[in-house]
Motif scaffolding. Structure first.
Motif, PDB file in Angstrom:
ATOM      1  N   GLU A   1      38.141  43.200  31.629  1.00 10.04           N
ATOM      2  CA  GLU A   1      37.797  41.893  32.195  1.00 10.04           C
ATOM      3  C   GLU A   1      38.299  40.809  31.249  1.00 10.04           C
ATOM      4  OE1 GLU A   1      36.850  38.881  34.076  1.00 10.04           O
ATOM      5  OE2 GLU A   1      35.853  40.535  35.087  1.00 10.04           O
ATOM      6  N   ASP A   2      39.032  39.818  31.785  1.00 10.93           N
ATOM      7  CA  ASP A   2      39.571  38.761  30.934  1.00 10.93           C
ATOM      8  C   ASP A   2      38.636  37.573  30.753  1.00 10.93           C
ATOM      9  OD1 ASP A   2      39.926  38.010  33.592  1.00 10.93           O
ATOM     10  OD2 ASP A   2      41.730  36.856  33.164  1.00 10.93           O
ATOM     11  N   ASP A   3      37.595  37.466  31.553  1.00  7.88           N
ATOM     12  CA  ASP A   3      36.605  36.395  31.409  1.00  7.88           C
ATOM     13  C   ASP A   3      35.593  36.842  30.353  1.00  7.88           C
ATOM     14  OD1 ASP A   3      34.315  34.769  31.627  1.00  7.88           O
ATOM     15  OD2 ASP A   3      34.576  34.483  33.775  1.00  7.88           O
TER      16      ASP A   3
ATOM     17  N   SER B   1      40.375  43.063  27.328  1.00  9.02           N
ATOM     18  CA  SER B   1      40.656  41.863  28.121  1.00  9.02           C
ATOM     19  C   SER B   1      42.036  41.905  28.769  1.00  9.02           C
ATOM     20  CB  SER B   1      40.532  40.609  27.257  1.00  9.02           C
ATOM     21  OG  SER B   1      41.466  40.652  26.203  1.00  9.02           O
TER      22      SER B   1
ATOM     23  N   ASP C   1      38.596  44.372  36.418  1.00  9.93           N
ATOM     24  CA  ASP C   1      38.814  43.139  37.166  1.00  9.93           C
ATOM     25  C   ASP C   1      40.201  43.220  37.809  1.00  9.93           C
ATOM     26  OD1 ASP C   1      38.637  40.564  38.173  1.00  9.93           O
ATOM     27  OD2 ASP C   1      39.016  39.593  36.260  1.00  9.93           O
TER      28      ASP C   1
END
Length: 180
Positions: free
Chosen positions: A14-16, A38, A58
């Motif tokens: 997940e990059d958030d 990420s 994601d």
């Protein structure tokens, strides 16, 4: 004497950072050992250290797609439950995610309960409600654009004509959310 059962190993791609941290803490409270990547490069580094038992990926990682991560995780362990999360849901990406090895495809916002329930589901539910989550007008518009693009062989001028919009308007929309 029986060996103690090891906690499940969860890998979150997940990059958030805020959302990833929230998921990480929530799953750790449930007894999971959690690692976070990420981007695909961090995924490679983490996979060289330990093998996860579960994964949450994601769909959109910055400017990259999470689908290659799904494919890589599935190749590593075809039995691993992989859940794809996305704020950019479409039928096309859902189909591809499942074909590449995801067990489930959930639309954000999804809770830890939703994800953990998806890990536990091993069979499809033919009784699932068709309209369980109402699509927003923007989502409906985007799905219509995608379907029409596919039907026209990705011809922008023909797609714009069929949708009754100016070609430049369609081009601007596609610049904001490119089709992959």
């Amino acid at each position: 004497m029986a060996e103690p059962e090891l906690p499940p190993e969860l890998l979150i791609v997940e990059d958030d950072e805020t959302f990833a941290r929230t998921l990480q803490r929530s799953f750790e409270r449930r007894g999971y050992r959690v690692r976070v990547a990420s981007d695909p490069a961090q995924l490679d580094a983490l996979l060289s250290q330990r093998r996860p038992t579960h994964a949450v990926v994601d769909l959109k990682l910055g400017t990259s797609s999470g689908l290659p991560c799904v494919q890589q995780l599935h190749a590593l362990d075809p039995a691993m439950p992989i859940v794809v999360l996305t704020g950019y849901a479409s039928i096309a990406t859902a189909v591809e995610a499942i074909k590449l090895g995801a067990q489930h495809y959930l639309v954000k916002p999804s809770t830890t309960d939703d994800i953990e329930a998806a890990f536990g589901r091993t069979t499809a539910d033919p009784e699932v409600a068709i309209a369980a989550r109402a699509a927003t007008p923007k989502t409906r518009e985007w799905e219509t654009i995608n379907e029409t693009l596919a039907a026209t062989g990705f011809n922008i001028s023909e797609t714009a004509r069929r949708l009754g919009m100016h070609r430049r308007t369609l081009a601007r929309k596609l610049e904001k959310r490119p089709v992959k």
